[in-house]
Design a protein around this motif. Structure first.
Motif: not given
Length: 201
Positions: A54-60, A160-161
Motif C-alpha cells: 500500500f502507498c500514498a497516492d503521491s508520485g514519491r 508513506t511519509s
C-alpha cells in the motif's frame, strides 16, 4: 496475526534536497532516493514475504513502492498522504521549524503535530488548510486497518511519509520517542499485534 505490517517512509526527493516542506506537494525521487527505495526492498524482502503493498497516492510514494517491491503492484490510498501544511507547503523547511521553535520551543515526535496545527500561518491558508493532528491520526488509522487486515496472510509493506508514520504510532499508542529526530528517508518500522495491542519491533 501471523504476518506483519512494515511501514516505511519514501525515499529522498528533490524537495528534501532543497530543504523545502513537502506535505501534499510532490517531487520525484533523487538518485539517492531511488537507491534508498531499492535498499528498502532488499531489507523487507530479506525479513519475510511481502504479499501486499500500500502507498500514498503521491508520485514519491508510488515510485518508492514500485522500486522496493517491483513484483507486487501497490494500492494507492490518499489516507497515507503526509500532513497538509497549509501556507507552508513548498516553503523552506527552516522557516517552518524556526516558527515552531519561536512559538512553542522544541517539539518532540509526538508534540510536533499539535504544534504545527496551532501556527497561525497554517490555519489561515484558505486554499489548502492544515489538517488537525486528530484528522491525520484518524485517516492513518483507517488506512492501517485496511493494510493490517491482510497481515494474517502475508507481510504487508506500506509506503508513506514521516509525520504520517508518527501519527500512526501515536494512534496505536506506541512509544515514538526513538523518532524524536525524525524518520529518515527509506526507514521502516515493523508493527505486530501483541496481547490485544500493537507493538513496534
Amino acid at each position: 496475526m501471523t504476518g506483519r505490517v512494515l511501514v516505511a517512509r519514501h525515499g529522498e526527493t528533490m524537495l528534501n534536497v532543497l530543504a523545502r516542506v513537502q506535505g501534499w506537494c510532490d517531487s520525484p525521487l533523487t538518485e539517492r532516493g531511488r537507491a534508498e527505495a531499492a535498499a528498502l526492498g532488499v531489507s523487507v524482502g530479506a525479513a519475510g514475504s511481502v504479499g501486499a503493498v500500500f502507498c500514498a497516492d503521491s508520485g514519491r510514494h508510488r515510485e518508492t513502492a514500485a522500486l522496493a517491491m517491483p513484483g507486487v503492484p501497490a494500492r494507492a490510498d490518499a489516507r497515507w498522504r503526509e500532513l497538509a501544511f497549509g501556507a507552508y507547503e513548498g516553503a523552506l523547511s527552516a522557516r517552518l521549524w524556526n516558527d515552531l521553535r519561536r512559538a512553542y520551543g522544541p517539539a518532540d515526535g509526538g508534540g510536533v503535530l499539535e504544534a504545527l496545527v496551532a501556527l497561525p500561518d497554517l490555519a489561515d491558508h484558505g486554499a489548502l488548510p492544515v489538517e488537525s493532528a486528530a484528522t491525520l491520526r484518524a485517516r492513518a488509522r483507517e488506512a492501517f486497518e485496511i493494510a493490517a487486515a491482510e497481515a494474517p496472510v502475508h507481510d504487508v509493506l506500506v509506503v508513506t511519509s514521516g509525520l504520517t508514520m508518527l501519527a500512526l504510532l501515536a494512534e496505536l499508542d506506541v512509544d515514538a520517542s526513538r523518532f524524536d529526530g525524525g524518520v529518515h528517508n527509506g526507514a521502516h518500522v515493523v508493527i505486530t499485534r501483541r496481547s490485544g495491542g500493537w507493538r513496534v519491533e
